[in-house]
Design an enzyme around this catalytic site. Structure first.
Site, PDB file in Angstrom:
ATOM      1  N   SER A 133      -7.240  -4.349 -63.807  1.00  0.00           N
ATOM      2  CA  SER A 133      -5.827  -4.129 -63.480  1.00  0.00           C
ATOM      3  C   SER A 133      -5.315  -5.327 -62.703  1.00  0.00           C
ATOM      4  O   SER A 133      -6.094  -5.998 -62.005  1.00  0.00           O
ATOM      5  CB  SER A 133      -5.671  -2.867 -62.620  1.00  0.00           C
ATOM      6  N   TYR A 146      -7.892   1.792 -54.943  1.00  0.00           N
ATOM      7  CA  TYR A 146      -7.791   1.309 -56.321  1.00  0.00           C
ATOM      8  C   TYR A 146      -7.840  -0.214 -56.362  1.00  0.00           C
ATOM      9  O   TYR A 146      -8.519  -0.794 -57.213  1.00  0.00           O
ATOM     10  CB  TYR A 146      -6.495   1.830 -56.936  1.00  0.00           C
TER      11      TYR A 146
END
Length: 267
Positions: A133, A146
């Site tokens: 990501s 995250y």
């Protein structure tokens, strides 16, 4: 694409879209997910083999790959897509969430990569695609767990790629920006940014399989600004974050709209 492509976390979202895109281009696709009923329904809808897999368990992941190979022959491509995204202030994230996030997002990718390489390296061919990501490069308030997990995936993928150079096996990291999946349920988009669709990420994965690269940012036009931004002084980076409202996106969200997702990743 005359390849056997195996995808984790593919009952929905980016994994599902990638499975559909690979099949549409002639790939033989096997999908896996910890949600057995959902992955079976997805497999039926796509017309592909669907199997349960818990990416945090070596036994489960080994069985998943072995059954895929029994059904369709050697795995040419493994897409490590399974992941979760807990959000909120770091002081309010539970220890259980932290362990779960690292176990799935980091250890799951590491485990899948190792198991795939055990099969691919002796054959001298294959491709591991790890879905990371842009969060792995852009730390954001409310996204610390995250961010940390995806930064680990970016670093692990690149180190592994360098380790197997010249072996005939490729390793790629795909770094999506905001994508319209359950992961961003209840949040708002950064100011002035249009979210990606799962199909955009799927197309990037397919392109990377056809022409292996070390790293792919989606959308592509964010690749250079992201790299350049990392060179800016901290005050400039903080000002940019505030300009795009990234300082609030994962701290102020609609809890009710996100409840179903949060309950599922913690069940």
């Amino acid at each position: 694409m005359s390849k056997v492509v195996v995808i984790t976390g593919a009952a929905r979202g980016i994994g599902f879209a990638t499975a559909r895109a690979c099949k549409a281009r002639g790939g033989t696709v096997v999908i896996g997910d910890i949600d057995e009923s959902a992955v079976k329904a997805a497999g039926k809808g796509l017309g592909v083999t669907a199997l349960p897999v818990d990416v945090t368990s070596r036994e489960s992941f080994e069985t998943f790959l072995a059954e895929a190979e029994v059904a369709h022959g050697p795995v040419d491509v493994l897409v490590n897509n399974a992941g979760i995204m807990p959000i909120g202030p770091v002081t309010e994230e539970s220890d259980a969430d932290a362990r779960r996030c690292v176990d799935i997002n980091v250890h799951g990718v590491m485990l899948g990569t190792k198991l795939a390489l055990e099969r691919m390296l002796p054959r001298g061919r294959g491709h591991v695609v790890n879905i990371a990501s842009l969060a792995g490069l852009l730390p954001t308030p409310g996204l610390a767990l995250y961010n940390a997990s995806k930064a680990a995936v970016v670093a692990f993928t690149e180190a592994t790629r360098l380790e197997v150079l010249g072996s005939g096996v490729h390793v790629t990291a795909v770094l999506p920006s905001f994508t319209n999946t359950e992961l961003i349920a209840g949040t708002s988009s950064p100011r002035g940014q249009k979210n990606c669709e799962p199909e955009d990420i799927a197309d990037a994965v397919v392109a990377a399989i056809g022409r292996p690269r070390a790293q792919v940012v989606v959308p592509a036009n964010l690749a250079f600004p992201t790299r350049l931004g990392q060179l800016f002084p901290e005050r400039v980076r903080e000002a940019v974050m505030r300009t795009y409202r990234l300082d609030k996106v994962f701290l102020n969200w609609d809890h009710e709209a996100r409840k179903a997702y949060d309950d599922r990743i913690r069940s």
